[in-house]
Design an enzyme around this catalytic site. Sequence first.
Site, PDB file in Angstrom:
ATOM      1  N   ARG A  75       4.619 -12.881  -4.277  1.00 27.64           N
ATOM      2  CA  ARG A  75       5.832 -12.008  -4.648  1.00 27.64           C
ATOM      3  C   ARG A  75       7.242 -11.348  -3.724  1.00 27.64           C
ATOM      4  O   ARG A  75       7.277 -11.099  -2.846  1.00 27.64           O
ATOM      5  CB  ARG A  75       5.286 -10.157  -4.756  1.00 27.64           C
ATOM      6  N   HIS A 119      14.174  -3.927  -4.429  1.00 25.78           N
ATOM      7  CA  HIS A 119      13.372  -3.835  -3.442  1.00 25.78           C
ATOM      8  C   HIS A 119      14.716  -2.938  -1.668  1.00 25.78           C
ATOM      9  O   HIS A 119      14.957  -3.693  -1.055  1.00 25.78           O
ATOM     10  CB  HIS A 119      12.795  -4.962  -2.811  1.00 25.78           C
ATOM     11  N   ASN A 164       9.822  -0.950  -5.942  1.00 15.57           N
ATOM     12  CA  ASN A 164       9.543  -0.635  -4.443  1.00 15.57           C
ATOM     13  C   ASN A 164       9.670   1.057  -3.963  1.00 15.57           C
ATOM     14  O   ASN A 164      10.188   0.639  -3.126  1.00 15.57           O
ATOM     15  CB  ASN A 164       9.334  -2.280  -4.082  1.00 15.57           C
ATOM     16  N   TYR A 295      -0.963   1.173   3.491  1.00 16.99           N
ATOM     17  CA  TYR A 295      -0.699   0.721   5.804  1.00 16.99           C
ATOM     18  C   TYR A 295      -1.913   1.721   6.447  1.00 16.99           C
ATOM     19  O   TYR A 295      -2.424   0.910   7.205  1.00 16.99           O
ATOM     20  CB  TYR A 295       0.968   1.319   6.034  1.00 16.99           C
ATOM     21  N   GLU A 419      12.448  -5.937   9.271  1.00 17.50           N
ATOM     22  CA  GLU A 419      12.298  -4.953   8.868  1.00 17.50           C
ATOM     23  C   GLU A 419      12.850  -2.976   9.481  1.00 17.50           C
ATOM     24  O   GLU A 419      12.867  -2.518   9.883  1.00 17.50           O
ATOM     25  CB  GLU A 419      10.646  -4.611  10.171  1.00 17.50           C
TER      26      GLU A 419
HETATM   27  C1  PNW Z   1       7.594  -1.175   2.714  1.00 18.69           C
HETATM   28  N1  PNW Z   1       6.702   5.107   5.916  1.00 18.69           N
HETATM   29  O1  PNW Z   1       8.169  -0.712   3.751  1.00 18.69           O
HETATM   30  C2  PNW Z   1       8.512  -1.938   2.386  1.00 18.69           C
HETATM   31  O2  PNW Z   1       8.108  -2.346   1.103  1.00 18.69           O
HETATM   32  C3  PNW Z   1       8.523  -3.163   3.368  1.00 18.69           C
HETATM   33  O3  PNW Z   1       9.817  -3.965   2.665  1.00 18.69           O
HETATM   34  C4  PNW Z   1       7.781  -2.688   4.255  1.00 18.69           C
HETATM   35  O4  PNW Z   1       9.215  -4.936   5.581  1.00 18.69           O
HETATM   36  C5  PNW Z   1       6.393  -2.846   4.598  1.00 18.69           C
HETATM   37  O5  PNW Z   1       6.198  -1.645   4.019  1.00 18.69           O
HETATM   38  C6  PNW Z   1       6.324  -2.904   6.672  1.00 18.69           C
HETATM   39  O6  PNW Z   1       7.732  -1.094   6.588  1.00 18.69           O
HETATM   40  C7  PNW Z   1       7.950   1.078   4.268  1.00 18.69           C
HETATM   41  O7  PNW Z   1       7.490   5.437   6.631  1.00 18.69           O
HETATM   42  C8  PNW Z   1       8.539   1.955   5.049  1.00 18.69           C
HETATM   43  O8  PNW Z   1       5.341   5.067   4.838  1.00 18.69           O
HETATM   44  C9  PNW Z   1       8.315   3.458   5.670  1.00 18.69           C
HETATM   45  C10 PNW Z   1       6.558   3.531   5.297  1.00 18.69           C
HETATM   46  C11 PNW Z   1       6.230   3.066   4.109  1.00 18.69           C
HETATM   47  C12 PNW Z   1       6.204   1.416   3.773  1.00 18.69           C
END
Ligand code: PNW
Length: 467
Positions: A75, A119, A164, A295, A419
Site C-alpha cells: 500500500r 495521504h 487516508n 493503533y 512521522e
Molecule cells: C497514521 N492520532 O497517522 C497515518 O496514516 C500514517 O501516515 C502515520 O505515519 C501513522 O498513522 C502513525 O502515526 C495518525 O492522533 C496520526 O490519533 C495521528 C493519529 C492517528 C493516526
Amino acid sequence: MTKFPEGFVWGSATSSYQIEGAHNLDGKGPSIWDAFCTIPNRVANGDNGNIAIDHYHKYKEDVALIKSQGFSAYRFSISWPRIMPEGRGKVNEAGIQFYSDLIDELLANGITPWITLYHWDLPLALQSENDGWLNPSIADDFEAYAKVCFERFGDRVKHWITLNEPWVVSILGYGQGVFAPGRVSNSEPYQAAHNLILAHTKAYRLYQSEFSHQGGTVGITNNCDWREPLTDKQEDKDAAERALLFFLGWFADPVYFGDYPQVMKERLGERLPVFTEEEKELIKGSTDFFGLNHYTTMFAEDSHGKLVKGSVYGNGGLSEDQDVNLSQDSTWELTSMNWAVVPWGCRKLLEWIHNRYNGADIYITENGFACNDEIVDGKVEDPYRIKFYKSYLQACNEAIENGVNLKGYFAWSLFDNFEWASGYRPRFGLNFINYETLERIPKSSALWFKEVTSNNGWEVEKHEELV
Ligand code: PNW
C-alpha cells in the site's frame, strides 16, 4: 500454529510524503506539508520530507525488499502535486512516469499495488488559492485528479483507497492545528470532513460510472482507536459509544448509511453541515470495503461537562463536543508515540465495526509500533515490535474466529520514515533507515514477517523463542 484464512492479504504500507523525497524534482509542485515544514516549531527537530528516505530514486531496491520479505501486497500513496503541480489542470508526465514505473516494478515482482489517492499532501495551490478542504469545490478537483489516476494506472491497479484518515485531516489539520494546514477551530473540522466525504463519494461514483470495466475495488480508509467504558455505569458505556461515533461513525456512517450519526447532529447543531437528499443517496454505499487504521485504546467516561484536557494525539477529536474524558491504564505498555499497546481493543473494535456496518469486508490498512530502534553491530533487533505484531495479529485472528470478515492486514510501516509533526525520531519501520547513508537494514521484525507471510500464520513455540 496461528493460521489465517486462505487468501488473507498480507501487506506493508507507506505514504508519498513520508518516504519519497524529491520534493521539487521533475516538475512536482509543493504540497501543504512542504509548506508546513518551513514554519518554525511545527515539526520536531525542524525535520521535513525534502529527501525523506529517497524512495523516489531507490524504488527498485525497495520493491526488492518487499519481495524478499514475502508481502504479496504493498500500500502506497500518490502525491497529488507530483501528478498535478497546481492541483488542477496541467498533468505532470514525469510524475505519471514515476508511479507507472513503480507499479510495473511491483507487478513484475508479483506484488499487488494498493493505491491511496490522498495521504495528506494536498497541492499547496489548492490551499493558498482555494482554502483547501474548506471549499466545497475541492470535491470536483479531487474527482478530476482521481480520474487521471484511474485513466493512467487503472489498467494495472485494482485496489484503490480514496482518502487516508479524513479524521486526521479534519481534527489535526483544522481543529488542533498540529498537522498541515495548521488551522485551529471548532467548526472547520466539520466543514472539512463534509467536503472530504463528498470528494470521496465523487471519486467512488466516477469509478463506477466510467471505469468499472477495469474491474477494481474502491474504498476509504478511516482511523479509529478503541474506546472502553471506564466503569460498568451506563453513562460511561454511553460515553464510549459516543466517542466511537464521533471518531469513526462521523465518516463511516455516511458511507454506509448516507448520513452522520444522530448523536453528532444533536450535539453539534448548526456546526454540522447537512447533506442534501440527493447527496445522501450518492454517499450511501460508496465503499467496496472497510479500510481501518488502528493503533491504540483508551478508557472513556462521561465528563459531566468537566473536561480533563488530554494529550493532542489520540484525544479522539474535539472532546468538548463529546463530553468524554479519556484515560489510559498505568499498566499498559506505551510506544514512543505514547500510544498504549492493547491488543484486545483491536478485537473489540473489529467486532464493533462488524456489527454496526453489516458484516463489511474489513482490511486493516495500518497497524504498527513506534520506538527508538538502534543499530548494534550492523543489526537491529526489535523483539518488542515482534511481540506487538504477534499480539495484535492474534487479536485479529480471534475476531475472524468470532465471525468478523477481516480479509487482510498491512503493517505500518515498511520503513522508518517521516512521522509528520514528530519528524524522524519515532521509528515505525520493519526496515531500519540509516538517515546518514539512507541504507535500509531489515529489523528482526521484518524477518519474522517473512515467516508469517510464507506460512499464512506462525508457529507459536517458534515465535516464543524469538521473543
Ligand atoms: C497514521 N492520532 O497517522 C497515518 O496514516 C500514517 O501516515 C502515520 O505515519 C501513522 O498513522 C502513525 O502515526 C495518525 O492522533 C496520526 O490519533 C495521528 C493519529 C492517528 C493516526
